[in-house]
Design a protein around this motif. Structure first.
Motif: not given
Length: 613
Positions: A47-49, A78-82, A35-39, A69-72
């Protein structure tokens, strides 16, 4: 990479876990990591935006969630830079960084990992020095939607779930319904809905499973609809009590692009997760014979305070088996007929068919279902079909939009003989229904017909022609001279009232030592014969039959002094499924048995003589 190769690659992670994890525990690592890899892959492009948007909205003191949510472009972010790739760049801190990455997900997605208890697995993998190796394995597999679409990803996930279910039969029994049972139920659900199944029609429908488990029923329904009409959309809703099952279901819905807010955790009976919603279709396989004592207070309160405005107005079954509560719950969720109506299928054991006499909670529930003409059909399944039980099971099909030719009628289909042996048993599951078996039951239901399995026998009773299905519109085969046809009913149609009866209380007079009838001395009973409780009896009179005529014919010839206590009469309903499919086989004649014994005895004597020589 095709679905099979992808599943095999993910499964190879098990080689790393072997020794530190039991086989039955592999799913605790592989499922959440998949699941984690798919997400991770789904969010990669935006992600950058999302990170820039989060920083700007947070600095402005605004709630960033709707903007993110709209941007993604997804129902999560996910708000982590990782991401998994960056985690590999800092091997020494992979444990805290992975925790931080999980915390960066939006609440709905983070909830999946919390239900998986993923943090515990991170700690366990780190302690076994496996965390980096497992993370690396998943970081190197491409699950981007451009490479693996939602349907394929859902298929991969289903296959992994199935593999873990096979390893752990306990898990399978809790939340895994055999796929062929689901396919049968989905066929029965959609068979007459031309508006949905006609290719090119961009229809939207809602489907619901109150005991969603891992989401298998919802998934199969979605696949079936897409196969027939790619333009249709099926919005999936569900509720599940078990945390791990809920996490798997929610993750599967997320992977398939469904709105995961529609998948709710909690006990459906005590805390309805979709209180205001009505649905077009519903499917359920509630637990068999499980008591509802834990939620008894809330259920009784709703029954007593809300009555028919709540879910449990018709009545409550005994506390030892709550499956009929799920039946009532589904009935309350049916979209009204004026808005298009609803059809649903539910798997139940044999108990709801007949448990409880007239006036009991179970009988009152059956009475409500039949008198409101909601029951379309009941299909008896083969035994040994489920992972955790070998008992007889039945699929009930209910609808509040019956077509004209079904109104006032119920079809019973005995599919208990439609099975083939599995190559390998899985727990209690030793049998499965083939595609041809499913198609046969679907046709019988769709045609709304009666049918027999007919075998041609010769004069000696030997089978000449293998059994074949003959409906009431077919011409049966012709037996040879002296032979006969053996007919075994497979599908029968009844009127709703055929399952009803009135239980009458038959009283007989109390007599004194001299044999004289004792008469009442006071009030309304003055001068009337008093009943003898020791001689009290009951009779079940079929609905539609005149009670007085029945009493005159069946009771008075045996007890001329008897009478009916009208105040105690009650209407009840039961569905004696097996009785309607029982075929009496007359025993062989004594002469035939005697001749067979003589032949066997002569054969034994001949063998003994041979040994003596």
């Amino acid at each position: 990479m095709n679905q099979q190769a992808l599943s095999s690659f993910i499964w190879s992670v098990a080689d790393l876990l072997r020794g530190d994890y039991k086989q039955s525990e592999y799913g605790r690592v592989i499922l959440p990591f998949t699941v984690l890899r798919r997400l991770d892959c789904v969010l990669e492009a935006t992600k950058p935006a999302v990170l820039l948007e989060n920083e700007a909205r947070t600095r402005a003191g605004l709630n960033p969630e709707p903007f993110l949510l709209r941007m993604a472009g997804q129902s999560f972010y996910n708000t982590s830079p990782l991401d998994l790739g960056k985690l590999l760049g800092d091997q020494d801190n992979i444990r805290p960084n992975l925790h931080a990455y999980i915390q960066g997900f939006s609440p709905a997605a983070r909830d999946i990992f919390e239900r998986f208890d993923f943090s515990t697995q991170i700690e366990r993998l780190a302690k076994a020095n496996l965390l980096y190796l497992v993370t690396e394995k998943f970081a190197n597999i491409d699950l981007h939607p451009d490479k693996v679409d939602n349907a394929s990803m859902g298929g991969v996930f289903e296959e992994l779930i199935r593999k873990f279910a096979e390893i752990s039969n306990e898990t399978a029994g809790e939340h895994f319904t055999p796929r062929e049972v689901i396919r049968l139920m989905v066929n029965l659900l959609f068979i007459e809905d031309d508006a949905v199944l006609t290719a090119g029609k961009a229809v939207v429908r809602d489907i619901y499973d109150p005991t969603a488990g891992t989401g298998g029923m919802l998934s199969v329904a979605g696949e079936y609809l897409l196969e027939h009409n790619p333009s249709a959309r099926l919005n999936m809703h569900g509720q599940e009590l078990n945390d791990e099952s809920y996490a798997i279901c929610k993750a599967d819905m997320l992977i398939k692009g469904q709105d995961i807010a529609h998948i709710v955790a909690g006990n459906t009976l005590s805390d309805d997760g979709h209180p205001q919603r009505k649905f077009d279709y519903m499917l359920s396989n509630p637990p068999f014979g499980v008591e509802w004592k834990k939620v008894e207070k809330q259920v009784r309160q709703e029954h007593e305070q809300k009555g028919f405005d709540g879910r449990f107005g018709p009545g409550l079954p005994r506390v030892s088996d709550g499956s009929m509560l799920f039946l009532l719950h589904l009935i309350s969720k049916m979209r009204p007929a004026v808005d298009g109506g609803c059809r649903f299928g539910i798997v139940l054991n044999g108990s709801p068919l007949f448990t409880g006499g007239a006036g009991s909670g179970e009988s009152e529930i059956r009475r409500y279902v039949l008198e409101n003409d909601l029951l379309e059909a009941i299909v008896g399944l083969p035994t040994d079909m489920f992972y955790n039980t070998g008992i007889s099971t039945y699929v009930w099909v209910l609808s509040n939009r019956k077509p004209a030719h079904r109104k006032g009628q119920v079809q019973l289909i005995d599919a208990s003989g439609f099975w083939q042996k599995m190559r390998k048993s899985l727990g209690s599951k030793r049998k499965e229904m083939s595609e041809s078996h499913i198609a046969l039951v679907t046709r019988l239901f769709g045609d709304h017909t009666e049918a027999d399995m007919v075998t041609v026998l010769d004069a000696k009773g030997q089978v000449l022609v293998e059994p074949r299905l003959v409906t009431r519109d077919d011409t049966p085969p012709t037996p040879p001279e002296g032979g006969r046809l053996k007919r075994v009913p497979i599908a029968r149609i009844f009127r709703n009232q055929d399952f009803g009866y009135t239980t009458i209380t038959v009283e007989r007079p109390l007599r004194d030592e001299a044999g004289n009838v004792v008469l009442g001395q006071k009030g309304k009973q003055k001068g009337k014969p008093q009943p003898d409780s020791a001689l009290r009896d009951t009779e079940n009179v079929p609905l539609g039959e005149d009670i007085a005529a029945y009493f005159q014919r069946e009771v008075l010839p045996h007890a001329p002094d008897a009478w009916i206590d009208e105040e105690k009469s009650k209407v009840g309903y039961e569905i004696p499924f097996n009785r309607h499919f029982y075929v009496f086989e007359p025993p062989r004649s004594l002469h035939a048995i005697d001749e067979e014994l003589k032949a066997v005895s002569a054969n034994i004597m001949k063998m003994l003589e041979g040994l003596a020589e």
